[in-house]
Write a protein that holds these residues in place. Structure first.
Motif, mmCIF file in Angstrom:
data_model
loop_
_atom_site.group_PDB
_atom_site.id
_atom_site.type_symbol
_atom_site.label_atom_id
_atom_site.label_comp_id
_atom_site.label_asym_id
_atom_site.label_seq_id
_atom_site.Cartn_x
_atom_site.Cartn_y
_atom_site.Cartn_z
ATOM 1 N N TYR A 87 0.858 -1.179 0.000
ATOM 2 C CA TYR A 87 0.000 0.000 0.000
ATOM 3 C C TYR A 87 0.902 1.239 0.000
ATOM 4 O O TYR A 87 1.895 1.293 0.732
ATOM 5 C CB TYR A 87 -0.896 0.029 1.235
ATOM 6 C CG TYR A 87 -1.871 -1.122 1.315
ATOM 7 C CD1 TYR A 87 -1.575 -2.265 2.051
ATOM 8 C CD2 TYR A 87 -3.101 -1.055 0.660
ATOM 9 C CE1 TYR A 87 -2.461 -3.321 2.130
ATOM 10 C CE2 TYR A 87 -4.004 -2.106 0.738
ATOM 11 C CZ TYR A 87 -3.675 -3.236 1.469
ATOM 12 O OH TYR A 87 -4.563 -4.279 1.535
ATOM 13 N N TRP A 88 0.506 2.223 -0.802
ATOM 14 C CA TRP A 88 1.279 3.454 -0.927
ATOM 15 C C TRP A 88 0.415 4.656 -0.561
ATOM 16 O O TRP A 88 -0.788 4.673 -0.817
ATOM 17 C CB TRP A 88 1.757 3.640 -2.365
ATOM 18 C CG TRP A 88 2.791 2.677 -2.829
ATOM 19 C CD1 TRP A 88 2.580 1.463 -3.423
ATOM 20 C CD2 TRP A 88 4.211 2.843 -2.760
ATOM 21 N NE1 TRP A 88 3.778 0.873 -3.723
ATOM 22 C CE2 TRP A 88 4.802 1.688 -3.338
ATOM 23 C CE3 TRP A 88 5.048 3.854 -2.285
ATOM 24 C CZ2 TRP A 88 6.187 1.523 -3.438
ATOM 25 C CZ3 TRP A 88 6.414 3.691 -2.392
ATOM 26 C CH2 TRP A 88 6.972 2.540 -2.957
ATOM 27 N N GLY A 89 1.085 5.680 -0.055
ATOM 28 C CA GLY A 89 0.419 6.951 0.126
ATOM 29 C C GLY A 89 0.520 7.767 -1.154
ATOM 30 O O GLY A 89 1.114 7.341 -2.147
ATOM 31 N N GLN A 90 -0.034 8.972 -1.119
ATOM 32 C CA GLN A 90 -0.053 9.815 -2.315
ATOM 33 C C GLN A 90 1.193 10.680 -2.434
ATOM 34 O O GLN A 90 1.433 11.299 -3.467
ATOM 35 C CB GLN A 90 -1.304 10.706 -2.306
ATOM 36 C CG GLN A 90 -1.157 12.022 -1.557
ATOM 37 C CD GLN A 90 -0.943 11.846 -0.063
ATOM 38 O OE1 GLN A 90 -1.257 10.802 0.504
ATOM 39 N NE2 GLN A 90 -0.407 12.860 0.593
ATOM 40 N N GLY A 91 1.979 10.717 -1.360
ATOM 41 C CA GLY A 91 3.239 11.440 -1.405
ATOM 42 C C GLY A 91 3.167 12.843 -0.841
ATOM 43 O O GLY A 91 2.092 13.466 -0.794
ATOM 44 N N THR A 92 4.316 13.330 -0.393
ATOM 45 C CA THR A 92 4.438 14.706 0.076
ATOM 46 C C THR A 92 5.738 15.274 -0.489
ATOM 47 O O THR A 92 6.769 14.597 -0.487
ATOM 48 C CB THR A 92 4.400 14.781 1.617
ATOM 49 O OG1 THR A 92 4.392 16.141 2.038
ATOM 50 C CG2 THR A 92 5.573 14.060 2.259
ATOM 51 N N GLN A 93 5.684 16.497 -0.985
ATOM 52 C CA GLN A 93 6.828 17.083 -1.682
ATOM 53 C C GLN A 93 7.801 17.736 -0.702
ATOM 54 O O GLN A 93 7.402 18.487 0.189
ATOM 55 C CB GLN A 93 6.351 18.128 -2.697
ATOM 56 C CG GLN A 93 7.452 18.865 -3.415
ATOM 57 C CD GLN A 93 8.241 17.963 -4.374
ATOM 58 O OE1 GLN A 93 7.679 17.044 -4.978
ATOM 59 N NE2 GLN A 93 9.526 18.237 -4.521
ATOM 60 N N VAL A 94 9.071 17.434 -0.906
ATOM 61 C CA VAL A 94 10.151 18.077 -0.156
ATOM 62 C C VAL A 94 11.049 18.792 -1.158
ATOM 63 O O VAL A 94 11.524 18.181 -2.114
ATOM 64 C CB VAL A 94 10.970 17.049 0.650
ATOM 65 C CG1 VAL A 94 12.192 17.713 1.268
ATOM 66 C CG2 VAL A 94 10.107 16.415 1.728
ATOM 67 N N THR A 95 11.252 20.067 -0.932
ATOM 68 C CA THR A 95 12.119 20.856 -1.804
ATOM 69 C C THR A 95 13.198 21.516 -0.957
ATOM 70 O O THR A 95 12.892 22.249 -0.017
ATOM 71 C CB THR A 95 11.326 21.923 -2.558
ATOM 72 O OG1 THR A 95 10.285 21.304 -3.312
ATOM 73 C CG2 THR A 95 12.236 22.705 -3.497
ATOM 74 N N VAL A 96 14.442 21.227 -1.295
ATOM 75 C CA VAL A 96 15.575 21.797 -0.571
ATOM 76 C C VAL A 96 16.313 22.754 -1.507
ATOM 77 O O VAL A 96 16.677 22.370 -2.621
ATOM 78 C CB VAL A 96 16.532 20.699 -0.071
ATOM 79 C CG1 VAL A 96 17.642 21.318 0.779
ATOM 80 C CG2 VAL A 96 15.774 19.645 0.729
ATOM 81 N N SER A 97 16.507 23.974 -1.056
ATOM 82 C CA SER A 97 17.171 24.975 -1.883
ATOM 83 C C SER A 97 18.355 25.589 -1.136
ATOM 84 O O SER A 97 18.438 25.523 0.092
ATOM 85 C CB SER A 97 16.181 26.065 -2.291
ATOM 86 O OG SER A 97 15.659 26.700 -1.140
ATOM 87 N N SER A 98 19.246 26.185 -1.907
ATOM 88 C CA SER A 98 20.449 26.775 -1.302
ATOM 89 C C SER A 98 20.243 28.249 -0.995
ATOM 90 O O SER A 98 19.260 28.847 -1.393
ATOM 91 C CB SER A 98 21.640 26.615 -2.261
ATOM 92 O OG SER A 98 21.349 27.229 -3.494
#
Length: 118
Positions: free
Chosen positions: A107-118
């Protein structure tokens, strides 16, 4: 009906911390493992970390020492503490639950976005 819902993603800068959570519903017991995956844009989904039913954690080398997986079975939550985030940690993060006979059902979730910037 089993459902997984990720939360906690967001936009952060290099070196900062995020804590992801995966809330599980429709499961009465955890006899199989769970895990976290990451999928950068345009790339394949990659396993990051897993936790066994007995609480044994494992990690891909690139996140060892920075990420910590934990599970609160009573609250039906899987967490991923991510410290010292890097640009390459950017991506959609998914949690996965193994279940059923021989733990063959996923079973999978729908996901959550992680954005790492400098």
């Amino acid at each position: 009906q089993v459902e997984l819902l990720e939360s906690g993603g967001g936009s952060v800068q290099v070196g900062e911390t995020l804590r992801l959570s995966c809330t599980v519903s429709g499961v009465s017991s955890y006899t199989c493992g769970m895990g976290w995956y990451r999928q950068p844009a345009g790339k394949e989904r990659q396993w990051l970390s897993g936790i066994s039913p007995t609480g044994i954690a494992s990690y891909i080398d690139s996140v060892k020492g920075r990420f910590t997986i934990s599970q609160d079975k009573a609250k039906n939550i899987l967490n991923l503490e991510m410290n010292n985030l890097r640009l390459e940690d950017t991506g959609m993060y998914y949690c996965k639950l193994h279940a059923g006979s021989r733990c063959a059902t996923e079973y999978w979730g729908q996901g959550t976005q992680v954005t790492v910037s400098s």
